[in-house]
Scaffold this motif. Structure first.
Motif, PDB file in Angstrom:
ATOM      1  N   TYR A 432       0.632  -1.220  -0.017  1.00  0.00           N
ATOM      2  CA  TYR A 432       0.072  -0.015   0.053  1.00  0.00           C
ATOM      3  C   TYR A 432       0.721   1.296   0.104  1.00  0.00           C
ATOM      4  CZ  TYR A 432      -3.495   3.452   1.437  1.00  0.00           C
ATOM      5  OH  TYR A 432      -4.249   4.406   1.453  1.00  0.00           O
ATOM      6  N   ARG A 433       1.938   1.445   0.774  1.00  0.00           N
ATOM      7  CA  ARG A 433       2.794   2.538   0.973  1.00  0.00           C
ATOM      8  C   ARG A 433       3.602   2.708  -0.573  1.00  0.00           C
ATOM      9  NH1 ARG A 433       6.567   0.147   5.009  1.00  0.00           N
ATOM     10  NH2 ARG A 433       8.068   1.510   4.407  1.00  0.00           N
ATOM     11  N   ARG A 434       3.723   1.393  -1.088  1.00  0.00           N
ATOM     12  CA  ARG A 434       4.387   1.624  -2.561  1.00  0.00           C
ATOM     13  C   ARG A 434       3.588   2.215  -3.621  1.00  0.00           C
ATOM     14  NH1 ARG A 434       5.243  -1.496  -7.211  1.00  0.00           N
ATOM     15  NH2 ARG A 434       4.129  -3.231  -6.549  1.00  0.00           N
ATOM     16  N   THR A 435       2.350   1.555  -3.682  1.00  0.00           N
ATOM     17  CA  THR A 435       1.421   1.815  -4.788  1.00  0.00           C
ATOM     18  C   THR A 435      -0.029   2.728  -4.428  1.00  0.00           C
ATOM     19  OG1 THR A 435       0.148   0.032  -4.311  1.00  0.00           O
ATOM     20  CG2 THR A 435       2.108  -0.429  -5.567  1.00  0.00           C
ATOM     21  N   GLY A 436      -0.259   2.894  -3.034  1.00  0.00           N
ATOM     22  CA  GLY A 436      -1.356   3.441  -2.906  1.00  0.00           C
ATOM     23  C   GLY A 436      -2.719   2.808  -3.094  1.00  0.00           C
ATOM     24  N   HIS A 437      -2.401   1.314  -3.379  1.00  0.00           N
ATOM     25  CA  HIS A 437      -3.607   0.438  -3.851  1.00  0.00           C
ATOM     26  C   HIS A 437      -3.665  -0.535  -2.617  1.00  0.00           C
ATOM     27  CE1 HIS A 437      -4.730   2.349  -7.576  1.00  0.00           C
ATOM     28  NE2 HIS A 437      -3.282   2.237  -7.958  1.00  0.00           N
ATOM     29  N   PRO A 438      -4.651  -1.141  -2.431  1.00  0.00           N
ATOM     30  CA  PRO A 438      -6.021  -0.820  -2.892  1.00  0.00           C
ATOM     31  C   PRO A 438      -6.641   0.741  -2.145  1.00  0.00           C
ATOM     32  CG  PRO A 438      -6.184  -2.406  -1.308  1.00  0.00           C
ATOM     33  CD  PRO A 438      -4.972  -2.105  -1.421  1.00  0.00           C
ATOM     34  N   ASN A 439      -7.731   0.900  -2.762  1.00  0.00           N
ATOM     35  CA  ASN A 439      -8.447   2.395  -2.043  1.00  0.00           C
ATOM     36  C   ASN A 439      -9.069   2.070  -0.869  1.00  0.00           C
ATOM     37  OD1 ASN A 439      -9.034   4.994  -2.188  1.00  0.00           O
ATOM     38  ND2 ASN A 439     -10.623   4.714  -3.825  1.00  0.00           N
ATOM     39  N   LEU A 440      -8.339   2.471   0.210  1.00  0.00           N
ATOM     40  CA  LEU A 440      -9.067   2.027   1.558  1.00  0.00           C
ATOM     41  C   LEU A 440      -9.967   3.394   1.790  1.00  0.00           C
ATOM     42  CD1 LEU A 440      -5.674   0.802   3.464  1.00  0.00           C
ATOM     43  CD2 LEU A 440      -7.640  -0.699   2.567  1.00  0.00           C
ATOM     44  N   PRO A 441     -11.136   2.816   2.464  1.00  0.00           N
ATOM     45  CA  PRO A 441     -12.070   4.436   2.809  1.00  0.00           C
ATOM     46  C   PRO A 441     -11.109   4.962   4.264  1.00  0.00           C
ATOM     47  CG  PRO A 441     -12.715   2.061   3.546  1.00  0.00           C
ATOM     48  CD  PRO A 441     -11.716   1.870   2.586  1.00  0.00           C
ATOM     49  N   LYS A 442     -11.287   6.190   4.258  1.00  0.00           N
ATOM     50  CA  LYS A 442     -10.593   6.846   5.392  1.00  0.00           C
ATOM     51  C   LYS A 442     -11.860   7.297   6.262  1.00  0.00           C
ATOM     52  CE  LYS A 442      -6.567   8.654   3.260  1.00  0.00           C
ATOM     53  NZ  LYS A 442      -5.655   7.907   3.945  1.00  0.00           N
ATOM     54  N   GLY A 443     -11.870   6.746   7.521  1.00  0.00           N
ATOM     55  CA  GLY A 443     -12.970   7.226   8.674  1.00  0.00           C
ATOM     56  C   GLY A 443     -12.753   8.494   9.264  1.00  0.00           C
ATOM     57  N   ALA A 444     -13.561   8.946   9.914  1.00  0.00           N
ATOM     58  CA  ALA A 444     -13.715  10.276  10.335  1.00  0.00           C
ATOM     59  C   ALA A 444     -12.975  10.336  11.735  1.00  0.00           C
ATOM     60  CB  ALA A 444     -14.936  10.768  10.711  1.00  0.00           C
ATOM     61  N   GLY A 445     -12.219   9.200  12.245  1.00  0.00           N
ATOM     62  CA  GLY A 445     -11.715   9.248  13.374  1.00  0.00           C
ATOM     63  C   GLY A 445     -10.223   9.109  13.213  1.00  0.00           C
ATOM     64  N   LEU A 446      -9.624   9.229  11.960  1.00  0.00           N
ATOM     65  CA  LEU A 446      -8.003   8.887  11.608  1.00  0.00           C
ATOM     66  C   LEU A 446      -7.308   9.957  12.331  1.00  0.00           C
ATOM     67  CD1 LEU A 446      -8.149   7.782   8.102  1.00  0.00           C
ATOM     68  CD2 LEU A 446      -8.133   6.444  10.009  1.00  0.00           C
ATOM     69  N   GLU A 447      -6.264   9.580  12.956  1.00  0.00           N
ATOM     70  CA  GLU A 447      -5.145  10.488  13.423  1.00  0.00           C
ATOM     71  C   GLU A 447      -4.033  10.760  12.438  1.00  0.00           C
ATOM     72  OE1 GLU A 447      -4.749  10.423  17.669  1.00  0.00           O
ATOM     73  OE2 GLU A 447      -6.910   9.660  17.865  1.00  0.00           O
ATOM     74  N   ASN A 448      -3.024  11.120  12.920  1.00  0.00           N
ATOM     75  CA  ASN A 448      -1.511  11.300  12.053  1.00  0.00           C
ATOM     76  C   ASN A 448      -2.068  12.161  10.763  1.00  0.00           C
ATOM     77  OD1 ASN A 448       0.994  10.693  11.628  1.00  0.00           O
ATOM     78  ND2 ASN A 448       0.429   9.333  10.262  1.00  0.00           N
ATOM     79  N   GLY A 449      -3.024  13.009  10.971  1.00  0.00           N
ATOM     80  CA  GLY A 449      -3.245  14.007   9.887  1.00  0.00           C
ATOM     81  C   GLY A 449      -3.916  12.987   8.651  1.00  0.00           C
TER      82      GLY A 449
END
Length: 490
Positions: A432-449
């Motif tokens: 995921y770090r290398r490619t940005g895939h798969p497209n993971l949803p981002k929850g409203a509670g994420l931290e670390n920006g």
């Protein structure tokens, strides 16, 4: 004092700075038959590789699968699914990876003394496997000077990841050459091999060939990881292995050749979760909507091997939820996974097919991306001992469309690979770090920006016990935090 002493001695084995009072006992520690420089090389293989893979499973559950939304903790603390990773998480894998790296180096040296080219090659492959995990997790790390406590190197310098990768490639070239004409393995030596020698009907020839295929398949994994850096010359090597000189670089050709430490129910060859409480494995988390919904859309039979049914179906819950909004747990991991032999996966045939599919889409190799992709889809399912639906490749969410953009093709490939890397150390996260895939949803509670961590911090004891080299590494590499990108990801 006893605890501190033990910790210091472990650090010495990792090649880090150690109090000189441990020097005498270090010799005694290395007379242990599992780590002794005088041990037969095959005697070092099983306990060392087993330890690496079982500890990797432990952290796949604790870190990778929560970061990558396989599951989510149903609690309200500083959870990994919110991209919160405590500094103390760095120590566990660092210490144990370096410990076993020492054993694999001892294995190579002992095999070299005995002129045993087979175990020299196997040791190099294991060395590369562990070394790649270390550098892909942390970035620039001790490498050239690592595991040299017996030579008086207690404060190893950090190597640049670019240079580490170049040497990993060199070692895999050497391993391929050594195994091409490797020594015949005895019956006793086959019994020590946890990947291929212990399988029913294993012979010396097939075991050596399968190790060679594993080494070259892992070579392609690492070449692809470095392929975005022109200085790595990775693309040309990928083409050589696959297109121009495949006879010299045999790779996996079916699921049976996959590199899997197959767990048993008989100690010591048990999984990381053997004998543990089901609550610790699956009771404190639930499978996510992302993980479950894709499998539902595909009508994927692996659900029957991985997930519990809730209300007559498979249901996931959101990841990255806000504090104070803990969802009710629905489908979870099956408890049977705690002792599942396939959780010992290191690298399998379907992963290789998805690597080749990506390489074909990008024009690195001449093969058909669709063929590689479809072969990967089918074998990723049969790897788990279940049969894909007859119309699996025609499923609207799976079907290959040559007219789609390369980005959509990458999403399809890497979404399938995501499931192929189920419980495979940190590989989902690395890819995921290398490619940005798969497209993971981002929850409203994420931290670390809202930013997926790019690495783990260096362990705290490295900062205090090897401070000069730590400071030099940070000055060259970048800030020691979760968001500093490693060389292949810049």
């Amino acid at each position: 004092m006893k605890k501190t002493y033990k910790t210091f001695c472990l650090i010495m084995l990792s090649g880090m700075l150690i109090n000189t009072s441990c020097k005498k006992d270090f010799k005694e520690i290395n007379t242990d038959p599992n780590r002794s420089a005088a041990a037969l090389p095959e005697a070092l293989l099983t306990p060392s590789l087993w330890d690496v893979v079982t500890r990797n499973n432990n952290r796949a559950l604790r870190l990778t699968h929560e970061l990558m939304q396989d599951h989510v903790a149903v609690s309200d603390g500083d959870e990994v699914h919110r991209y919160v990773i405590r500094a103390g998480e760095s120590d566990y894998m660092w210490n144990n990876w370096y410990l076993q790296l020492t054993n694999f180096k001892d294995m190579y040296n002992r095999a070299n003394e005995l002129n045993n080219t087979t175990f020299m090659g196997i040791a190099l492959i294991c060395d590369v496997y562990v070394s790649s995990l270390i550098t892909d997790t942390y970035g620039d790390v001790p490498y050239t000077d690592a595991s040299k406590g017996r030579e008086g190197v207690y404060q190893p310098r950090f190597d640049r990841q670019e240079e580490i990768y170049k040497d990993l490639f060199r070692k895999l070239e050497e391993a391929n050459t050594l195994l091409a004409t490797g020594n015949v393995m005895t019956t006793e030596q086959l019994a020590y091999d946890p990947l291929y020698g212990r399988t029913t009907g294993a012979t010396s020839a097939t075991t050596i060939t399968n190790w060679r295929k594993f080494g070259n398949s892992m070579y392609l994994r690492l070449l692809m990881r470095a392929s975005g850096r022109p200085e790595a010359n990775a693309v040309a090597k990928i083409k050589e292995i696959v297109d121009t000189n495949p006879a010299n670089y045999p790779i996996f050709s079916n699921n049976a050749e996959s590199a899997v430490v197959r767990y048993t129910m008989t100690p010591p060859y048990t999984s990381s979760f053997y004998g543990g409480r089901p609550f610790d494995f699956s009771g404190s988390n639930g499978l996510t909507e992302f993980f479950v919904n894709n499998l539902n859309q595909w009508n994927d039979p692996r659900r029957t091997r991985w997930a519990t049914i809730d209300g007559g179906t498979y249901i996931g819950i959101p990841s990255g939820f806000q504090r104070g909004q803990v969802p009710e747990r629905r489908s979870t991991y099956l408890d049977a996974l705690m002792n599942e032999p396939l959780l010992g996966n290191i690298m399998n045939y379907p992963e290789l097919q998805f690597l080749l599919a990506e390489a074909a889409v990008k024009g690195y190799i001449a093969g058909s991306a669709q063929t590689y992709y479809e072969t990967g889809v089918v074998n990723a399912i049969t790897f788990w001992g279940v049969t894909p639906p007859e119309d699996q490749l025609q499923n609207e969410f799976i079907k290959w469309n040559p007219e789609e953009s390369d980005d959509l093709k990458m999403e399809k490939i890497h979404l399938q690979k995501y499931y192929t890397l189920f419980f495979t150390d940190f590989q989902q996260w690395f890819e995921y770090r290398r490619t940005g895939h798969p497209n993971l949803p981002k929850g409203a509670g994420l931290e670390n920006g809202g930013q997926m961590p790019s690495r783990l911090r260096y362990p705290v004891n490295v900062q205090s016990l090897n401070s000069a080299n730590y400071s030099a590494a940070v000055a060259a590499f970048g800030t020691d935090d979760l968001n500093t990108k490693v060389w292949w990801n810049k």
